[in-house]
Design an enzyme around this catalytic site. Structure first.
Site, short mmCIF file in Angstrom:
data_model
loop_
_atom_site.label_atom_id
_atom_site.label_comp_id
_atom_site.label_asym_id
_atom_site.label_seq_id
_atom_site.Cartn_x
_atom_site.Cartn_y
_atom_site.Cartn_z
N HIS A 197 -23.80 -73.70 11.14
CA HIS A 197 -24.14 -74.91 11.89
C HIS A 197 -24.49 -76.11 11.02
O HIS A 197 -25.05 -77.10 11.52
CB HIS A 197 -25.32 -74.63 12.85
CG HIS A 197 -24.99 -73.63 13.92
ND1 HIS A 197 -25.84 -72.61 14.28
CD2 HIS A 197 -23.90 -73.51 14.70
CE1 HIS A 197 -25.28 -71.89 15.24
NE2 HIS A 197 -24.10 -72.42 15.51
N TYR A 201 -28.95 -66.85 7.39
CA TYR A 201 -28.31 -67.95 8.13
C TYR A 201 -27.44 -68.78 7.19
O TYR A 201 -27.92 -69.29 6.17
CB TYR A 201 -29.40 -68.80 8.75
CG TYR A 201 -28.97 -69.84 9.77
CD1 TYR A 201 -27.82 -69.70 10.54
CD2 TYR A 201 -29.77 -70.96 9.99
CE1 TYR A 201 -27.47 -70.64 11.49
CE2 TYR A 201 -29.43 -71.92 10.95
CZ TYR A 201 -28.28 -71.75 11.69
OH TYR A 201 -27.93 -72.69 12.63
N CYS A 213 -32.38 -72.33 19.64
CA CYS A 213 -33.58 -73.16 19.67
C CYS A 213 -34.08 -73.29 21.10
O CYS A 213 -33.36 -73.01 22.05
CB CYS A 213 -33.25 -74.54 19.12
SG CYS A 213 -32.10 -75.41 20.19
N ASP A 273 -20.26 -76.19 17.66
CA ASP A 273 -20.41 -74.83 18.18
C ASP A 273 -20.93 -74.84 19.62
O ASP A 273 -20.56 -73.97 20.40
CB ASP A 273 -21.37 -74.04 17.29
CG ASP A 273 -21.21 -72.55 17.46
OD1 ASP A 273 -20.06 -72.08 17.51
OD2 ASP A 273 -22.24 -71.86 17.57
#
Ligand code: SF4
Length: 722
Positions: free
Chosen positions: A183, A180, A39, A275
Site C-alpha cells: 500500500h 507489511y 484501519c 487497492d
C-alpha cells in the site's frame, strides 16, 4: 416473525469449498475467510471499542481476524492518523484485549506489524523520519519534512524493533504476525521500489538488494515466532507507475525468492487508493487481473481482496487457483457475519458492501469507523449495537414511519426486528428516497444495495407494512392512532446559491435557467444536447462530480465551477480524489477551481476568484446548483405545533431522523434511523455508563475509553536550577 430470518438452513453445497480448513504454517484456519488488516480510526485511542468490533467479526465466522497496521516504534509515528501501537511493553495490554476478544469469537488473531518509513512524519515523536533514501515524506498532507536515508545502523535498529514487536505480539496472544510491504505505507515496500530506493549499497540497486530488508524482516519474524505463530507477508503486486516503480515482473521474482519465509502471502495492489477502489471506479474482484497467475509461483497459501460479496465469485477464485483464502476488509465491515450467512444458507441476508469508502473516511478523519450499510459498525461497545441482534420491544406501541429513504427504511427495519408493529408511508412511487435517485447516476449502481437489503428484510417482517404514493399530512398522521411517529422525509437541494461560500442567496435573474439535483432527476432539463451547463459545486462531496459526468453523458457542454482547489474535495477521505479529478477532465468537463458563483443571468453566469475577488462572466444556458440542502421537516414542525392534540390521538412521541433532521451522508441517515430504533424505550439517559458505573445523564453519551493518568508528579528529571 423475525425468527424466520434467523433460522439456519443447510448451506448450498456449491459453497462447501469456502468452508474447508486451510493450514497457515503452524495454525489452522477453520475456513477460507480472512479479515485482512484494515484501519478503523480507533487504534490506540479506542482499543476496547476495537476489541468489540473485531469480536463481532470472529463471531460472524471469519477464520482469521486481524488488526490494522500497528506502529512498531516512535520512528513510525503516523500522527495524525490513529492506528494501533506496539512501541513498548506498555502497549501490550491493549493489543492483548483485542486478541482475546477475537479468540472469544472463535477466530485466529492476526496482527500487522508496520514500520511506515517515509510515510511516517513523526509529528508526535518528533523523530527524524526514516527511509531508504533522502526524500520528502510521503504523506497525504505533504508534511514539510524529509526522511533521512537510513544507515546500516538504522537498518540494524529497525530489525531489532521489528523483532521486539514480534515478541510483544506473541506476548499479546496473536496467532498470525504480518510483515507489511504494501500500500505504499511500509518501509519494506519503500526499499523494494526503485521509485523510493535510490541507494547504491547492499540495500539498493538490484532487485536482490532492494528485497534484502524484506527478506531480513521475514527471517527475523520467523525466528521470533518459532512455530508459535504463523508469519504472513502483505505485499504490493504492482505499484502501477510503470518502469520507475515496483512492477509485477519484479514482484514475481520476489515471491519466488522469498517463498520459503512466510506462511501466507497477502497480495495487495499499489497504494491504498488503488487497492481500496470504490465501486464508482472499479467492480467487485477488480484486483483479479493483477493477482491472477501469482499463486502458481509460490507454495504457501495466498489471500487477496476484491470487495467480495458474491459467494459464487469467491468460489470461482478458489477453484481457478487465483486465491486460497478470501480476504475482506470492507465486506467484513458491511457485514461482519458474511461467512456465517453463507454457512447457514442465508446468502440473501448478506448486507453487501456498496463500495462507497465511507468506512475509510473514519480513518482519514481520525474518527471511529462507520459504514453506510452497517450502522452498528464502530458502535458495538460504544453503544452496545450489534449487526444482527437487537433487544426485543418493551411494549406493543404501533409506530408510523413517514418517508422511506435510508433513515426511514433502517428505522422501520430495526423497529420491525425488535417486534414493533410498523407502518411506513412514502409519498412517491418508489422506496429508497435519495438512494433510489442517486444510484441511477454514473458509477453509483451498487449504492442501490442500501435500499435492496432493507426492503428485502422488511419483506420478511410480517408486522411491517409499507404504503407508497401516500403523502401524509399532520392531520392524517394524528388520525391514524399511532403511539409514535418517526418523520424521515429527507431534504431538498437549495436553489438560491447558499452553501459554504455564500450564506445568503446570490442574485439570480428570474429568466435564468437554474436547476438543482432534485430537478435533474425529476425531469431532464428541457434544453437541446450541446447546451452549455455550468455546474456550481459548493457541496464538495461526490454529487457535483457525478452530476457533471451524467450531464456530459446527456450531451451537454459542462463547466464545473467550485470554490475548492480540486473537484469533489471531500472525496480525498474516500480515496477517490485523484480518480474524480482525472475523470471529469478526461470527459471534457471544463474545470474552474478556486472560483465562486456570484450571480446568474439569462444565458450567463458571473464567477469570482476566491483569492482575488476578480470576476468573470461565462456563457451558461443552464446553471445547476449543488450547494446545500434544506430539511423537509414541515410535517415534523406541524406535529410539534399540534402537541395539544397528541393525547386525543394516543400519540406519545414525534421524532425527526436522517436528512429531515440534519442533511448529511447516506451513512449518517442510516445511522440516525437505527439510533431511533435502538434508543426507543431504552434505559433513561442512553447507554453511556459513567466512570463510576452509573448511567450518564446525557442521551448523547456513549461508552468511551478514558486516558489512564501517569503517576504525578513525575520522577525527577535530574535537571537542577543552578
Ligand atoms: Fe462498504 Fe461503504 Fe460500508 Fe465501507 S462504508 S464497508 S465501502 S458499504
Amino acid at each position: 416473525m423475525f425468527a424466520a430470518i434467523l433460522r439456519p438452513v443447510p448451506r448450498d453445497p456449491r459453497y462447501d469449498i469456502l468452508f474447508e480448513p486451510v493450514r497457515i504454517g503452524p495454525v489452522l484456519a477453520r475456513n477460507r475467510f480472512l479479515q485482512v488488516p484494515h484501519c478503523n480510526g480507533m487504534g490506540y485511542r479506542d482499543p476496547t471499542a476495537q476489541a468489540a468490533m473485531r469480536r463481532v467479526k470472529a463471531e460472524g465466522g471469519w477464520a482469521v481476524v486481524c488488526t490494522e497496521q500497528v506502529e512498531i516504534h516512535p520512528t513510525s509515528d503516523v500522527t495524525p492518523f490513529i492506528e494501533l501501537r506496539l512501541w513498548d511493553d506498555g502497549d501490550i495490554p491493549a493489543l492483548a484485549r483485542i486478541a482475546d476478544a477475537i479468540h472469544d469469537g472463535g477466530a485466529l488473531a492476526g496482527i500487522e506489524l508496520a514500520h511506515n518509513g517515509p510515510n511516517a512524519p513523526n509529528l508526535t515523536s518528533r523523530e527524524p523520519p526514516l527511509g531508504p533514501s533522502a526524500l520528502p515524506v510521503r504523506t497525504w498532507a505533504n508534511d514539510p519534512v524529509q526522511a533521512r536515508a537510513m544507515t546500516k545502523d538504522d537498518i540494524a535498529a529497525l530489525r531489532r524493533w521489528h523483532r521486539a514487536a514480534a515478541r510483544r505480539a506473541l506476548a499479546a496472544g496473536y496467532d498470525l504476525v504480518y510483515v507489511y510491504a504494501g500500500h505504499g505505507l511500509s518501509v519494506a515496500q519503500h526499499f523494494l521500489s526503485p521509485a523510493t530506493n535510490t541507494r547504491t549499497d547492499a540495500y539498493g540497486g538490484s532487485l536482490e538488494n532492494r528485497m534484502r530488508l524484506l527478506r531480513e524482516l521475514l527471517t527475523d519474524t520467523r525466528e521470533e515466532c518459532d512455530g508459535r505463530a504463523a508469519v504472513a507477508c502483505r505485499l504490493t503486486v504492482d505499484e502501477l507507475v510503470g518502469a520507475g516503480g515496483l512492477r509485477r515482473e519484479e514482484v514475481e521474482q520476489v515471491l519466488v525468492a522469498l517463498d520459503p519465509l512466510p506462511d501466507l502471502w497477502d497480495l495487495v495492489l499499489g497504494t491504498w487508493e488503488l487497492d481500496s477502489c470504490t465501486s464508482r471506479f472499479g467492480p467487485e474482484a477488480g484486483e483479479e487481473p493483477f493477482v491472477a497467475g501469482l499463486r502458481r509461483l509460490v507454495t504457501k497459501p495466498v489471500v487477496g481482496v476484491g470487495r467480495f460479496t458474491s459467494p459464487d465469485t469467491m468460489v470461482r477464485q478458489i477453484r481457478e487457483g487465483v486465491l486460497d483464502l478470501i480476504g475482506a476488509a470492507r465486506p467484513s465491515i458491511a457485514d461482519p457475519w458474511l461467512p456465517r450467512k453463507i454457512e447457514e444458507g442465508r446468502v440473501d441476508d448478506i448486507r453487501e458492501c456498496i463500495g462507497c469508502n465511507i468506512c475509510v473516511s473514519g480513518d482519514m478523519t481520525m474518527s471511529t469507523v462507520r459504514c453506510t450499510q452497517n450502522p452498528s459498525m464502530g458502535e458495538e461497545w460504544r453503544r452496545g449495537w450489534h449487526p444482527e441482534r437487537i433487544r426485543p420491544r418493551a411494549c406493543p406501541d404501533p409506530i408510523l414511519v413517514v418517508g422511506a429513504g435510508p433513515a426511514g427504511l433502517e428505522a422501520a427495519r430495526a423497529l420491525g426486528q425488535r417486534g414493533y408493529p410498523v407502518v411506513v408511508v412514502e409519498a412517491s412511487r418508489t422506496l429508497g428516497g435519495r438512494v433510489a435517485k442517486e444510484s441511477g447516476l454514473p458509477g453509483l449502481a451498487a449504492w442501490r444495495r442500501v435500499v435492496d437489503w432493507r426492503t428485502g428484510q422488511l419483506d420478511k417482517l410480517e408486522a411491517v407494512e409499507d404504503y407508497r404514493e401516500s403523502p401524509t399530512t399532520a392531520e392524517e398522521a394524528l388520525g391514524y392512532g399511532f403511539a409514535r411517529i418517526v418523520v424521515a422525509t429527507g431534504a431538498r437541494w437549495r436553489a438560491d446559491g447558499v452553501g459554504r461560500w455564500h450564506t445568503a442567496p446570490i442574485p439570480i435573474d428570474p429568466d435564468a435557467a437554474v436547476l438543482t439535483p432534485d430537478d435533474l432527476w425529476s425531469a431532464a432539463p428541457a434544453l437541446p444536447p450541446g447546451a452549455r451547463v455550468l455546474l456550481y459545486d459548493d457541496d464538495h462531496y461526490y454529487l457535483g462530480g457525478v452530476l457533471a459526468e451524467s450531464l456530459v453523458a446527456g450531451g451537454y457542454d459542462v463547466r464545473l465551477v467550485t470554490p475548492a482547489s480540486v473537484v469533489s474535495s471531500w472525496t480525498a477521505n474516500t480515496l477517490e480524489l485523484e480518480r474524480v479529478n482525472r475523470r471529469v477532465r478526461e470527459l471534457g468537463v471544463t474545470v474552474d477551481t478556486d472560483r465562486a458563483l456570484a450571480a446568474v443571468g439569462p444565458g450567463e453566469a458571473t464567477t469570482i476568484c476566491t483569492w482575488t475577488g476578480r470576476s468573470a462572466t461565462v456563457a451558461a444556458d443552464i446553471v445547476v446548483l449543488v450547494t446545500a440542502r434544506l430539511p423537509v421537516d414541515d410535517l415534523h414542525t406541524e406535529l410539534l405545533r399540534r402537541r395539544a392534540d397528541w393525547d386525543r390521538a394516543d400519540l406519545r412521541s414525534v421524532t425527526c431522523v436522517g436528512d429531515a433532521l440534519a442533511p448529511g451522508t447516506i451513512a449518517a441517515a442510516v445511522w440516525s434511523g437505527r439510533r431511533y430504533a435502538e434508543d426507543l424505550d431504552g434505559p433513561a439517559g442512553g447507554l453511556g455508563d459513567g466512570p463510576d458505573g452509573g448511567q450518564a445523564a446525557d442521551p448523547a453519551a456513549y461508552r468511551r475509553e478514558y486516558t489512564a493518568l501517569a503517576p504525578w508528579p513525575p520522577e525527577p528529571s535530574g535537571v537542577t536550577d543552578e
